[in-house]
Motif scaffolding. Structure first.
Motif, mmCIF file in Angstrom:
data_model
loop_
_atom_site.group_PDB
_atom_site.id
_atom_site.type_symbol
_atom_site.label_atom_id
_atom_site.label_comp_id
_atom_site.label_asym_id
_atom_site.label_seq_id
_atom_site.Cartn_x
_atom_site.Cartn_y
_atom_site.Cartn_z
ATOM 1 N N MET A 34 6.189 -36.748 -50.518
ATOM 2 C CA MET A 34 5.939 -37.290 -49.190
ATOM 3 C C MET A 34 6.058 -36.216 -48.114
ATOM 4 O O MET A 34 6.182 -36.496 -46.941
ATOM 5 N N ASP A 88 0.872 -36.449 -45.040
ATOM 6 C CA ASP A 88 1.787 -37.579 -45.019
ATOM 7 C C ASP A 88 2.602 -37.650 -43.736
ATOM 8 O O ASP A 88 3.187 -38.687 -43.443
ATOM 9 N N GLU A 134 7.156 -44.249 -44.299
ATOM 10 C CA GLU A 134 7.581 -44.206 -45.707
ATOM 11 C C GLU A 134 8.082 -45.560 -46.182
ATOM 12 O O GLU A 134 7.820 -45.946 -47.323
ATOM 13 N N PHE A 145 1.525 -41.836 -53.023
ATOM 14 C CA PHE A 145 2.958 -42.024 -53.231
ATOM 15 C C PHE A 145 3.272 -42.250 -54.714
ATOM 16 O O PHE A 145 4.187 -41.651 -55.275
#
Lengths: 211, 211
Positions: free
Chosen positions: A1, A6, A24, A75
């Motif tokens: 991440m 991201d 997230e 992810f």
């Protein structure tokens, strides 16, 4: 991440630290839901309530459901490959290949073979309905296959696999055995199919080890 | 579609000939939609309009969407196995195994590897959301694996495969290679992964052929 992509929102603007955390949290909640119910069975309101955020926050970070799906693909790929490290980066012996495949089986045994492969499931569900996700998933499989291929290539460079071995083909065959074995084992709720599938391909790779 | 179960409605009553025709038309329309959009992406109204029937007709023949899904699993399994006959029933030589796998690749090549395996796609989508469908799909895979196993067993009985070959394990490994190879090839829109996957396992089977 931690990749630059991201850390940005849909317009490419940088996110603040709390913004990244929220983003997230949304991705993790969506990934969990999509793993259990499929992408089609997961709505934006489901993700909202699981992540404890508003719809506008989800649209702020991902623009639309497709944007969220692509973030989930990334992810799950990061998570899956990280889980397999360091084994995945050291697949340069027959024993290492077997240990890596056994480790995945042990992990699934612990879950009763419920859920199957996170990446394989996304691939099967999205291949025909989301062309962007399909491209992303092709890249995910390539990120997974590359370290297998590179381990085999190191064995070959050291003379531990015959020159006649096509390490590209063998790496693909092993990833396919992992995927097909996982699916059969998921349906059968038993490790047997997975173990037979990967053993056959690793035995075949071993046939290229000079005596 | 000729099994006794298929000729009955949800309460087990026998259907008239026009009733069976309508039921089959609904199943075929549902199978087509579910293949392209997934089970989750196919609603009863979608099936109604594709099959040109009313909602009450669908509920009459299948009780609910799950009943329809189970009928689609059986239909796709029958269709898939019929497609592969007579090759599937004569997998008792290395050449026959290769020809059978090649034929599947040629068929997918003709479709640009769009859609993947009808049974594998249903399996991946339904494994965790529909326990009855999972059980049905386990039976589908077994119906597919049995003729592979039986071909290998005939080779072994004739002394064309070593006694040390575990034909049960090898049959599972080959079906897993077909499934995993199909998925990778579907995502990559290229036959290469499928061909590498099945070749590796057939080459491994060939290593049990006495010289």
């Amino acid at each position: 991440m931690n990749s630059p992509v991201d850390a940005k929102g849909p317009e490419g603007r940088r996110l603040t630290k709390p913004g990244r955390k929220t983003r997230e949290r949304i991705i993790e909640a969506a990934a969990e839901l999509m793993f259990h119910r499929g992408v089609g069975g997961t709505s934006i309101p489901d993700v909202q309530s699981a992540a404890g955020v508003s719809a506008s926050q989800i649209y702020h970070y991902f623009r639309d459901k497709q944007g969220l799906v692509l973030a989930v693909v990334d992810f799950q790929t990061d998570t899956k490959l990280d889980q397999q490290r360091p084994l995945l980066d050291n697949l340069d012996s027959i024993d290492a290949l077997r240990a890596w495949c056994d480790r995945a089986a042990d992990r699934q045994d612990a879950m009763g073979w419920v859920g199957g492969c996170e990446i394989g499931s996304l691939a099967s569900e999205l291949a025909e309905t989301d062309p962007l996700a399909r491209t992303d998933l092709a890249a995910s499989f390539e990120r997974w296959e590359a370290p297998i291929r590179s381990g085999l290539a190191r064995m070959q460079a050291r003379g531990e696999l015959s020159e006649s071995a096509d390490v590209t083909a063998l790496a693909t065959a092993l990833l396919a055995a992992v995927q097909g074995g996982m699916l059969l084992s998921q349906i059968r709720r038993s490790s047997t199919a997975y173990r037979h599938a990967v053993s056959a391909v690793i035995d075949h790779i071993e046939s290229y080890v000079p005596r």
